[in-house]
Design a protein around this motif. Structure first.
Motif, PDB file in Angstrom:
ATOM      1  N   ASP A 170      40.297  28.651 -66.906  1.00 29.31           N
ATOM      2  CA  ASP A 170      38.840  28.748 -66.854  1.00 29.31           C
ATOM      3  C   ASP A 170      38.406  29.554 -65.637  1.00 29.31           C
ATOM      4  O   ASP A 170      39.060  29.502 -64.582  1.00 29.31           O
ATOM      5  CB  ASP A 170      38.209  27.356 -66.777  1.00 29.31           C
ATOM      6  N   PRO A 171      37.305  30.305 -65.749  1.00 27.02           N
ATOM      7  CA  PRO A 171      36.773  31.006 -64.576  1.00 27.02           C
ATOM      8  C   PRO A 171      36.443  30.009 -63.477  1.00 27.02           C
ATOM      9  O   PRO A 171      36.055  28.871 -63.736  1.00 27.02           O
ATOM     10  CB  PRO A 171      35.504  31.673 -65.114  1.00 27.02           C
ATOM     11  N   CYS A 186      37.517  45.215 -64.863  1.00 27.65           N
ATOM     12  CA  CYS A 186      38.799  45.585 -65.464  1.00 27.65           C
ATOM     13  C   CYS A 186      38.820  47.077 -65.732  1.00 27.65           C
ATOM     14  O   CYS A 186      37.791  47.662 -66.088  1.00 27.65           O
ATOM     15  CB  CYS A 186      39.027  44.826 -66.767  1.00 27.65           C
ATOM     16  N   GLN A 187      39.996  47.682 -65.577  1.00 25.35           N
ATOM     17  CA  GLN A 187      40.130  49.108 -65.836  1.00 25.35           C
ATOM     18  C   GLN A 187      39.829  49.407 -67.298  1.00 25.35           C
ATOM     19  O   GLN A 187      40.156  48.654 -68.190  1.00 25.35           O
ATOM     20  CB  GLN A 187      41.558  49.568 -65.525  1.00 25.35           C
ATOM     21  N   GLU A 243      35.859  36.231 -66.139  1.00 22.69           N
ATOM     22  CA  GLU A 243      34.537  35.888 -66.649  1.00 22.69           C
ATOM     23  C   GLU A 243      34.589  34.911 -67.812  1.00 22.69           C
ATOM     24  O   GLU A 243      33.621  34.204 -68.076  1.00 22.69           O
ATOM     25  CB  GLU A 243      33.814  37.163 -67.091  1.00 22.69           C
ATOM     26  N   ARG A 244      35.737  34.893 -68.528  1.00 19.34           N
ATOM     27  CA  ARG A 244      35.862  34.032 -69.708  1.00 19.34           C
ATOM     28  C   ARG A 244      37.206  33.313 -69.690  1.00 19.34           C
ATOM     29  O   ARG A 244      38.187  33.867 -69.181  1.00 19.34           O
ATOM     30  CB  ARG A 244      35.751  34.871 -70.991  1.00 19.34           C
ATOM     31  N   GLU A 272      41.810  35.051 -75.553  1.00 20.71           N
ATOM     32  CA  GLU A 272      40.607  34.393 -75.037  1.00 20.71           C
ATOM     33  C   GLU A 272      40.370  33.098 -75.799  1.00 20.71           C
ATOM     34  O   GLU A 272      40.761  32.964 -76.966  1.00 20.71           O
ATOM     35  CB  GLU A 272      39.395  35.308 -75.173  1.00 20.71           C
ATOM     36  N   ALA A 273      39.736  32.148 -75.116  1.00 23.03           N
ATOM     37  CA  ALA A 273      39.438  30.865 -75.760  1.00 23.03           C
ATOM     38  C   ALA A 273      38.540  31.059 -76.979  1.00 23.03           C
ATOM     39  O   ALA A 273      38.546  30.243 -77.909  1.00 23.03           O
ATOM     40  CB  ALA A 273      38.783  29.924 -74.751  1.00 23.03           C
ATOM     41  N   SER A 274      37.779  32.144 -77.007  1.00 27.67           N
ATOM     42  CA  SER A 274      36.881  32.433 -78.127  1.00 27.67           C
ATOM     43  C   SER A 274      37.639  32.816 -79.392  1.00 27.67           C
ATOM     44  O   SER A 274      37.071  32.841 -80.483  1.00 27.67           O
ATOM     45  CB  SER A 274      35.943  33.578 -77.752  1.00 27.67           C
TER      46      SER A 274
END
Length: 270
Positions: free
Chosen positions: A40-41, A264-265, A83-84, A61-63
């Motif tokens: 988590d962030p 992020c790049q 962030e996520r 991602e958790a999404s």
């Protein structure tokens, strides 16, 4: 301040990894497979340390979103603030494995982030399946698939083996010429091997190796002792090289006073 004190205010992404050694059938191309659980962030800044290796990163991602990236060798540290909630699997390639797996020399990937599916090598053909796998299924899948998909001519295979011998034999305090002589190759040949197979020169590889020794030591080691044991000429040399590669002085880094996080790049699309 005379000692290095590691604090929780800055965490390397590698601190969160659960690493495993790949089975023998994968070791010609894969040095390590590591998993980072969904994180988590939070208030802690993440440092991405310089690393003289190319990695395939399967990000989850958790999404539910999943991406497969290739992270080339990183010559300087970067800092990020997640962030996520997300986790990932990192597949670190062995020296010389970028060309047979990804279809391009490592030098083309240095300090770049690329979609795995955009590269011409056989690993790109596995991207969609890799993204569907659970972390504990990745190793077995690669063991079953890669040996049948990777092809190398004898010259390239010999170069990869020579490069592995060079990495094993490297003394970060010795001149590059001594390493070349011990391997019965010219300095130019050795530089070309490192650049194509790892993505950095032998000198920069040694710099990153020394830096990571300093970061691993941390704790309460006096700076002068740490400089000597890591192969630096003196404490000033350690401090200057640390600042060059990490973007901040060592005392500041170890107390958590790091550069501001950067986005992020952007992905490199070929």
């Amino acid at each position: 301040m005379t000692t290095a004190q590691t604090l929780a205010s800055v965490v390397s992404a590698e601190d969160l990894e659960h690493r495993t050694t790949p089975p023998a059938g994968l070791r010609p191309w894969i040095a390590e497979i590591a998993h980072i659980p969904t994180t988590d962030p939070g208030p802690v800044a993440f440092s991405h340390l310089p690393l003289a290796a190319t990695s395939i990163v399967l990000r989850r991602e958790a999404s539910g979103r999943r991406d497969a990236w290739v992270l080339g060798p990183r010559t300087r540290a970067t800092y990020a603030h997640p962030e996520r909630p997300a986790g990932c699997t990192r597949i670190r390639l062995a020296p010389g494995a970028a060309q047979p797996l990804l279809g391009v020399p490592a030098a083309e990937l240095t300090d770049r982030v690329t979609l795995l599916s955009a590269l011409p090598g056989p690993a790109a053909e596995l991207a969609d399946v890799l993204l569907e796998l659970d972390p504990d299924e990745v190793t077995a899948f690669l063991e079953a698939e890669l040996p049948h998909r990777v092809t190398e001519d004898p010259v390239r295979r010999d170069h990869r083996r020579l490069l592995n011998s060079a990495v094993t034999a490297m003394d970060t305090t010795a001149p590059v010429g001594e390493l070349a002589t011990g391997l019965a190759v010219s300095e130019r040949q050795l530089r070309n091997l490192f650049t194509a197979g790892i993505g950095v020169s032998p000198k920069h590889y040694a710099r990153i190796t020394r830096l990571r020794q300093v970061l691993a030591a941390g704790g309460n080691t006096p700076w002068s002792d740490l400089a000597h044991s890591s192969g630096y000429y003196d404490q000033s040399h350690l401090s200057a090289d640390f600042r060059s590669l990490m973007g901040v002085a060592p005392t500041a880094y170890f107390r958590g006073d790091v550069p501001a996080p950067t986005p992020c790049q952007a992905l490199t699309r070929r």
